[in-house]
Motif scaffolding. Structure first.
Motif, PDB file in Angstrom:
ATOM      1  N   PRO A   1      -9.615  -3.080  -0.006  1.00  0.00           N
ATOM      2  CA  PRO A   1      -9.097  -2.609   1.292  1.00  0.00           C
ATOM      3  C   PRO A   1      -7.881  -3.381   1.788  1.00  0.00           C
ATOM      4  O   PRO A   1      -7.096  -2.848   2.571  1.00  0.00           O
ATOM      5  N   ASP A   2      -7.699  -4.621   1.323  1.00  0.00           N
ATOM      6  CA  ASP A   2      -6.579  -5.425   1.794  1.00  0.00           C
ATOM      7  C   ASP A   2      -5.440  -5.531   0.769  1.00  0.00           C
ATOM      8  O   ASP A   2      -4.448  -6.217   1.029  1.00  0.00           O
ATOM      9  N   GLU A   3      -5.592  -4.866  -0.366  1.00  0.00           N
ATOM     10  CA  GLU A   3      -4.554  -4.937  -1.394  1.00  0.00           C
ATOM     11  C   GLU A   3      -3.375  -4.035  -1.027  1.00  0.00           C
ATOM     12  O   GLU A   3      -3.557  -2.831  -0.802  1.00  0.00           O
ATOM     13  N   ARG A   4      -2.190  -4.612  -1.005  1.00  0.00           N
ATOM     14  CA  ARG A   4      -0.988  -3.815  -0.753  1.00  0.00           C
ATOM     15  C   ARG A   4      -0.463  -3.340  -2.113  1.00  0.00           C
ATOM     16  O   ARG A   4       0.395  -3.962  -2.721  1.00  0.00           O
ATOM     17  N   LEU A   5      -1.017  -2.218  -2.532  1.00  0.00           N
ATOM     18  CA  LEU A   5      -0.795  -1.712  -3.889  1.00  0.00           C
ATOM     19  C   LEU A   5       0.198  -0.559  -3.932  1.00  0.00           C
ATOM     20  O   LEU A   5       0.810  -0.295  -4.962  1.00  0.00           O
ATOM     21  N   TYR A   6       0.381   0.136  -2.804  1.00  0.00           N
ATOM     22  CA  TYR A   6       1.067   1.426  -2.834  1.00  0.00           C
ATOM     23  C   TYR A   6       2.480   1.322  -2.263  1.00  0.00           C
ATOM     24  O   TYR A   6       2.760   0.539  -1.352  1.00  0.00           O
ATOM     25  N   THR A   7       3.375   2.170  -2.826  1.00  0.00           N
ATOM     26  CA  THR A   7       4.781   2.180  -2.448  1.00  0.00           C
ATOM     27  C   THR A   7       5.119   3.448  -1.674  1.00  0.00           C
ATOM     28  O   THR A   7       4.282   4.338  -1.504  1.00  0.00           O
ATOM     29  N   ARG A   8       6.385   3.527  -1.246  1.00  0.00           N
ATOM     30  CA  ARG A   8       6.828   4.760  -0.570  1.00  0.00           C
ATOM     31  C   ARG A   8       6.827   5.952  -1.528  1.00  0.00           C
ATOM     32  O   ARG A   8       6.648   7.097  -1.104  1.00  0.00           O
ATOM     33  N   ALA A   9       6.999   5.674  -2.814  1.00  0.00           N
ATOM     34  CA  ALA A   9       6.888   6.764  -3.795  1.00  0.00           C
ATOM     35  C   ALA A   9       5.464   7.308  -3.839  1.00  0.00           C
ATOM     36  O   ALA A   9       5.252   8.506  -4.035  1.00  0.00           O
ATOM     37  N   ASP A  10       4.464   6.429  -3.660  1.00  0.00           N
ATOM     38  CA  ASP A  10       3.080   6.893  -3.600  1.00  0.00           C
ATOM     39  C   ASP A  10       2.852   7.772  -2.373  1.00  0.00           C
ATOM     40  O   ASP A  10       2.107   8.765  -2.438  1.00  0.00           O
ATOM     41  N   LEU A  11       3.498   7.419  -1.255  1.00  0.00           N
ATOM     42  CA  LEU A  11       3.401   8.267  -0.066  1.00  0.00           C
ATOM     43  C   LEU A  11       3.965   9.656  -0.342  1.00  0.00           C
ATOM     44  O   LEU A  11       3.362  10.674   0.017  1.00  0.00           O
TER      45      LEU A  11
END
Length: 346
Positions: free
Chosen positions: A68-78
């Motif tokens: 839950p606290d991992e900053r894994l995703y990018t704007r490309a994932d959005l």
């Protein structure tokens, strides 16, 4: 005047570079195109996704769950999540179908990514100019846009070819008696004889050369014969054609071509024809099973075909078919088969 060709940037010799100097965050950002800045909950909240389904889709793509606290995703994932959400309502409303599509895409592209990283390592090994590892990473990342465009081009060409085959099959089939993904196809397997024993006698470099040659030969012969490769698994290739005559010509072409390749062992080949379920880039059904059994029972440097292929080709002057004793193999106690040869081999 034509543009001057761009100079090929040098890549480092892996043996002379301390790869521990590579900043993993820099390389990661170069490849992904933007930094990892969102947690799973933040991404779900921004797009309005269902948390459970988004987790299933992420796992279907071949990636483990994030904390839950991992900053894994990018704007490309959005952006990708928004596209998935839009497509879900218009093209893939069934959640099970969405997951199946995700798995099929991921399985193909993960193998492609593994191959490309291996290819880049081989290319790097051919350079002797000294660069820092970070410069090498930036150089490799610089080719990504062109590589992405090339992959999209190849995909569109295959999409057009597949659509043409589908349209032709739909015109020839009875729409009341055939499903959208069920077609009459000829299925062929080609298996390298003694692959396990061969791997024990060859170095890893020699094994790599053998696999490369096998891939090159099968791709060329099958494409020239109007077939298409479904998958290659180690020492075996599976292909399909619309007509048994094309499959037979490919089988004999593979056999003859491998005879001229010193680095390749002989092949066993099996062919079968009939209704096949073609789904998510693979093929399933009794015809596939029969082709696999015929391959396992074939002698080295021979081709075996089933009854359906024999019925279509028995009067074709290009081929010679000789019946062999019934086969007793796993799942089949009385499998009828014929040995296939070219007409000149009579």
């Amino acid at each position: 005047m034509p543009d001057e060709p761009r100079a090929r940037p040098p890549l480092p010799d892996p043996a002379s570079v301390d790869w521990s100097e590579v900043d993993g965050a820099v390389l990661d950002e170069l490849i992904l195109g933007s930094p990892r800045e969102f947690t799973r909950d933040e991404l779900v909240a921004r797009i309005g996704l269902d948390p459970d389904e988004s987790g299933r889709l992420w796992r279907a793509l071949g990636f483990p769950d994030s904390g839950p606290d991992e900053r894994l995703y990018t704007r490309a994932d959005l952006d990708a999540a928004r596209k998935v959400q839009a497509l879900s309502g218009t093209w893939l409303p069934d959640p099970a179908a969405r997951e199946a599509v995700a798995r099929a895409i991921a399985q193909s592209l993960s193998r492609l990514a593994e191959w490309q990283i291996g290819m880049l390592a081989q290319v790097a090994a051919a350079y002797t100019d000294e660069l820092s590892a970070r410069d090498a990473a930036r150089t490799a990342a610089g080719v990504l846009p062109e590589l992405q465009e090339l992959q999209a081009y190849v995909w569109r060409r295959h999409l057009a070819a597949t659509a043409a085959r589908w349209a032709a099959g739909a015109r020839e089939s009875d729409p009341e008696n055939i499903a959208a993904d069920t077609w009459p196809l000829s299925v062929g397997f080609a298996d390298m004889v003694g692959f396990t024993r061969t791997t024990r006698r060859r170095s890893l470099d020699e094994l790599g050369e053998m696999i490369e040659r096998f891939g090159a030969v099968t791709t060329e012969v099958i494409a020239d014969g109007r077939g298409r490769i479904v998958k290659t698994v180690g020492d075996e290739v599976l292909w399909v054609t619309e007509h048994p005559a094309d499959a037979a010509a490919i089988a004999l072409g593979l056999r003859d071509r491998v005879r001229t390749e010193p680095s390749l062992p002989q092949l066993r080949i099996g062919l079968a024809h009939g209704m096949v379920l073609a789904r998510y880039g693979d093929v399933y059904g009794e015809v596939v099973n029969v082709a696999a059994r015929l391959t396992s029972e074939a002698r080295p440097d021979t081709v075996l075909v089933d009854r359906e292929v024999h019925e279509v080709l028995r009067d074709d002057p290009r081929f010679d078919l000789r019946r062999i004793p019934p086969l007793h193999t796993r799942g089949y106690t009385h499998l009828r088969a014929w040995a296939l040869r070219g007409a000149r081999e009579r």
